[in-house]
Design an enzyme around this catalytic site. Structure first.
Site: not given
Lengths: 234, 735
Positions: A86, A203, A205
């Site tokens: 990002c 993302h 994560e």
């Protein structure tokens, strides 16, 4: 192997990435402050999401001048592994470590939602655990994710198999309907020519634990661990 | 003697001014007058409300914490701190910055308590979208929330958005923040220990927001007033740095106390920190970092510039703390020290410009406001049902309700908010409550905001009770035990007895319902003077409630999970159409008796749902609220857009008007779905708690079908329902 997560003022996914690496993948990880000038024995650097310097001026435009970026550029040249997620992707673009630029989303809104992306290339150190064409559910959360590169640049990206992820439907159809932000050719993630730097808007994560609804992102971190620990060659 | 028009213009009455003279035993300086005017404003001083706020319960089944600027509960070795606050008037004038600074302010109240902010919720109310200015407002407010919340890295996980004529000219923006910390890291907003340092940290001071709280938030709007300069401007990037620097500073153990410079800025911080710590403070204004030249002392004391805090630091540790803030490129400047004389002494270049007893300054007068039952209630209470024509096509009615802005899906707003950052959001926005895991434990918290202001307008006492009951119901539908409450009390002009009657009755409703659920009100905020030139808003006591999930794997959401599940209704359907969304949207009527609330029945239903969820027997749980049973069922079918599952409701048998059965808003009802094997187990739990239990159908196919006895009332493919529900808000705002 050792990870490092870079902290710029305004980074806000640094702790999330740290948590996934340390508590889910159980690998050593440390923070690197943006004013630090050395990486010290790190194998993989993560540039996390957020709003470095408030994204004032332009996303990533100020962060690229942080002292740590010199060390990161040197690390990249030596073939070190770097993931920009990002805002981290935006910083890598601004720093010239990845080709292209980021424009505002075509709907002119910030978008936060799970999207589907397709793994177009599993011959990279970041994607070797995916199948070619595998559809992954990973969330996006950005205002400027409308990736742009000119026709010549795009051809080069494709010729070198640098396009790693593209936005698609749940069934894997890549077309404009499933392009959340207007990115050229539905591009969600690319590598540099050498293949040691990955930039992606979604993302991973946020999709690395069953509790959060998807583990599709986990295998990006796992791929790089496998590659570095088993010295796979991609 | 000061001319009355001067102190009147600052909002002080003759009587209050005489009290100022009595406290000082002399005429006030300009700076002192300004300080009294903001500390004794309704917004900071709670002059009208304090007498009644005392009736709210401060204890409940969970151990509570009541701090100066926020409150919370203790769970094991963790403290959960939370609070909701209004930013209505600034948002009505400048929606983006008004909302943004509302979010920034509430987040600061949480991390100055020593807690890391882990989630925000926003309770928003606007006038009808048929008016262009209201579209401008909602766009601006949502933009402000995303601008601030996304950058600062705190997920916006929930809230509510309602539309009603009464908010035309006075929108409501109530922001709530939740934080978590180890309980031994909690901080208070106190300064004590003579000789300890007073440090100013964060952004520099400018002229922005001067009089924001005393002028803007303590009066109603009048036609054609220019108040934009009193709205502050937010800088979420600085706030993000402040969060990290502050939490690092607290971890050193060198801080004595800390307070956000919110409303009334430095005035509020100096006097309230000194007063709360039973001490005094001596402060030099020239040491305050500034961004504008030639500011007068009173301007420095009144400024509401954002992202600033006052910190009391142990003597000798100033340099270490300063270094920490400088690392984040933030100002940190020693501006004074704690004294033992109980006085707030403010100097400008050494010269004393104000010296006031801190206790006296912070003890604003308390008023017993007169109240009177409003006349409109008698008129609106009488609803003659047989005068309301029964609809010919219930499918059309349901589709229209699904598209009604207050019911329609709010993805247009929440997809603009980063609701996942910090990777704790287990149940995403769009269900009854947001669920957040607590990393390092197996627990989670659920959070919701609720208030049906039409109910509160038509019956303030019951409406407020229902707000509490519904908030708790939303939590048990998520598998959480209701734990504690924060409230944001939005009302009209308290000087009008009818308006104050609404306030008093709502408070009594909240207090009684909270006692029944054994939940404490740990924090809150009062916002009066919510009136446009035309009318006051509906009384709107927005309730924020937190619940605890002991086993995160038992967290529950509202959408049906698989075909062939049994659908159970807990609770009773009565013929209650009064005050319903159906009457408003379909018959354009804003009247009738508010649905009954039987707190014993409510508890029985909630306990059944909770125990069934905690035993892992439930696949989905959803409460019936606006739009009644039919809307609730439709939401169960289509909430998960990727996996819509229909329902065949063929076991209803009620002898009442079909529209009342489908769309009536009887309270204390929850729809459960479960596998066939769990039905008897849930029935036994219901029996134990004496909760009405009824199997009403099964999940199946791609259609919602509802029969009463053998008469088919609803037959709608899910795609039709989804199109109205998912698409309408965006169309109405952007189209």
């Amino acid at each position: 192997m050792k990870f490092a997560v870079v902290v710029f003022p305004g980074s806000n996914c640094d702790q999330d990435c740290f948590y996934i690496i340390k508590d889910v993948l159980k690998r050593p990880v440390k923070y690197i402050w943006h004013k630090d000038t050395a990486l010290d024995g790190v194998d993989c650097v993560v540039l996390p999401g957020g709003f470095s310097y408030g994204d004032y001026l332009r996303t990533g435009a100020i962060a690229r001048f942080s002292p740590v970026m010199n060390a990161i550029t040197g690390f990249a040249k030596k073939g070190g592994s770097i993931i920009g997620i990002c805002n981290g992707f935006q910083i890598l673009l601004e720093a010239g470590l990845l080709p292209g630029v980021m424009l505002r989303n075509r709907g002119l809104h910030f978008i936060c939602k799970p999207v589907y992306i397709k793994a177009d290339n599993n011959q990279t150190r970041f994607t070797n655990l995916y199948n070619i064409g595998q559809v992954l559910k990973i969330p996006i959360a950005h205002n400027e994710g409308n990736y742009y590169i000119d026709a010549k640049g795009l051809k080069e990206l494709k010729d070198n198999h640098q396009v790693v992820f593209r936005y698609c439907s749940a069934a894997g159809d890549v077309n404009d309907r499933y392009n959340p932000n207007g990115a050229v050719d539905n591009i969600a993630g690319i590598t540099n020519k050498k293949g040691n730097i990955l930039g992606m808007m979604p993302h991973p994560e946020r999709s690395s634990e069953i509790k959060l609804g998807s583990t599709d992102g986990y295998f990006i971190f796992k791929s790089i661990i496998d590659w570095l620990e088993n010295k796979k060659t991609c | 003697m000061l001319r009355p028009d001067i102190y009147h213009s600052l909002g002080l009455s003759d009587k209050e001014y005489l009290q100022v003279l009595k406290i000082l035993k002399r005429e006030p300086t300009n700076t002192e007058l300004a300080m009294f005017s903001v500390e004794w404003s309704e917004h900071c001083g709670y002059l009208c409300s304090r007498k009644w706020l005392k009736i709210l319960p401060k204890t409940g089944k969970y151990k509570t914490l009541i701090g100066e600027d926020s409150g919370g509960i203790i769970i094991g070795d963790l403290a959960i701190v939370f609070k909701m606050e209004s930013h209505n008037h600034p948002s009505q004038i400048e929606p983006k910055q008004g909302a943004a600074t509302g979010v920034g302010g509430i987040i600061r109240d949480i991390f100055t308590a020593g807690a890391r902010p882990i989630a925000c919720l926003d309770s928003l109310r606007f006038g009808p979208l048929s008016q262009a200015y209201n579209k401008y407002l909602i766009r601006g407010v949502v933009d402000g929330i995303q601008f601030y919340g996304n950058c600062v890295g705190v997920p916006t996980v929930g809230g509510e958005i309602y539309f009603d004529q009464s908010y035309n000219g006075n929108c409501l923006v109530n922001a709530m923040c939740i934080g978590v910390t180890k309980k031994d890291k909690l901080m208070r907003a106190r300064a004590f220990g003579a000789g300890n340092a007073i440090m100013y940290v964060g952004s520099s001071t400018g002229r922005d927001g001067i009089g924001g709280c005393s002028i803007l938030a303590s009066h109603e709007f009048k036609e054609g007033e220019e108040k934009r300069p009193t709205v502050q401007v937010g800088d979420p990037f600085t706030e993000k740095c402040l969060i990290e620097a502050t939490l690092e500073a607290i971890a050193t153990g060198y801080l004595v106390g800390i307070k956000d410079m919110g409303a009334a800025g430095l005035t509020c911080c100096t006097s309230e920190m000194a007063s709360a710590g039973n001490s005094g403070m001596d402060v030099e204004l020239q040491a305050v970092p500034r961004r504008e030249k030639k500011m007068e002392p009173w301007e420095v004391m009144m400024s509401e510039s954002q992202e600033r805090m006052l910190v009391c630091v142990k003597k000798g540790k100033e340099e270490q703390i300063k270094k920490l803030f400088l690392k984040w490129d933030l100002n940190a400047s020693v501006i004074g020290k704690v004294t033992s004389d109980g006085l707030v002494t403010i100097r400008d270049n050494g010269k004393i410009v104000a010296r006031i007893n801190a206790r006296a300054l912070t003890k604003a007068p308390v008023y017993a406001m007169p109240y009177r039952k409003p006349g409109y209630l008698r008129k609106l209470d009488k609803l003659e049902l047989n005068r309301i024509p029964a609809p010919k096509d219930y499918n059309k009615v349901l589709l229209k309700l699904m598209a009604a802005p207050s019911i329609a899906n709010k993805a247009w707003a929440y997809e603009q908010y980063d609701h996942m950052v910090q990777t704790n959001t287990v149940v995403l926005p769009g269900s009854d409550a947001a669920v957040l895991r607590l990393k390092g434990t197996n627990k989670a918290i659920a959070a919701t905001t609720d208030c049906n202001s039409r109910y509160c307008f038509l019956n303030p006492y019951r409406g407020a009770q229902i707000a509490i009951a519904e908030a708790a119901r939303n939590l048990v539908c998520s598998g959480a035990r209701p734990a504690a409450v924060t409230d944001c009390l939005n009302f009209g002009n308290p000087e009008k007895p009818e308006s104050f009657w609404q306030f008093k009755n709502c408070l009594e409703g909240i207090a009684d319902a909270c006692k029944s659920f054994k939940v404490a009100v740990v924090s809150g905020n009062v916002s009066f003077y919510n009136e446009s030139p035309k009318s006051a808003i509906n009384p709107t006591p927005a309730i924020g409630m937190i619940g605890i999930i002991n086993d995160i794997d038992k967290a529950c959401s509202q959408n049906f999970k698989q075909e062939g599940d049994t659908i159970i209704l807990l609770g009773c359907c009565r013929q209650e159409l009064g005050a319903s969304e159906y009457l408003k949207e379909i018959h354009n009527l804003n009247m009738g008796a508010v649905p009954r609330l039987d707190l014993e029945l409510e508890q029985a239903v909630q306990r059944t749902c909770l125990e069934a969820a905690e035993k892992g027997l439930v696949h989905s749980a959803h409460d019936c609220s606006e739009g009644g049973l039919a809307v609730a069922l439709a939401e169960c079918c289509i909430s998960d857009k990727e996996k819509m599952i229909g329902a065949n409701i063929n076991k209803l048998s009620y002898g009442m008007r079909p529209d009342a059965l489908l769309f009536g808003e009887s309270q204390s009802r929850i729809i459960l779905s479960c596998s066939a094997g769990s039905v008897e187990k849930i029935r036994k739990i219901a029996l134990k708690f004496k909760a009405p239990f009824c199997i009403i159908g099964k999940t199946a196919g791609r259609v919602l079908r509802i029969l009463n006895d053998t008469k088919e009332l609803i037959y709608l493919p899910l795609e039709y329902l989804n199109e109205e529900w998912s698409g309408s808000l965006k169309k109405k705002i952007e189209g």
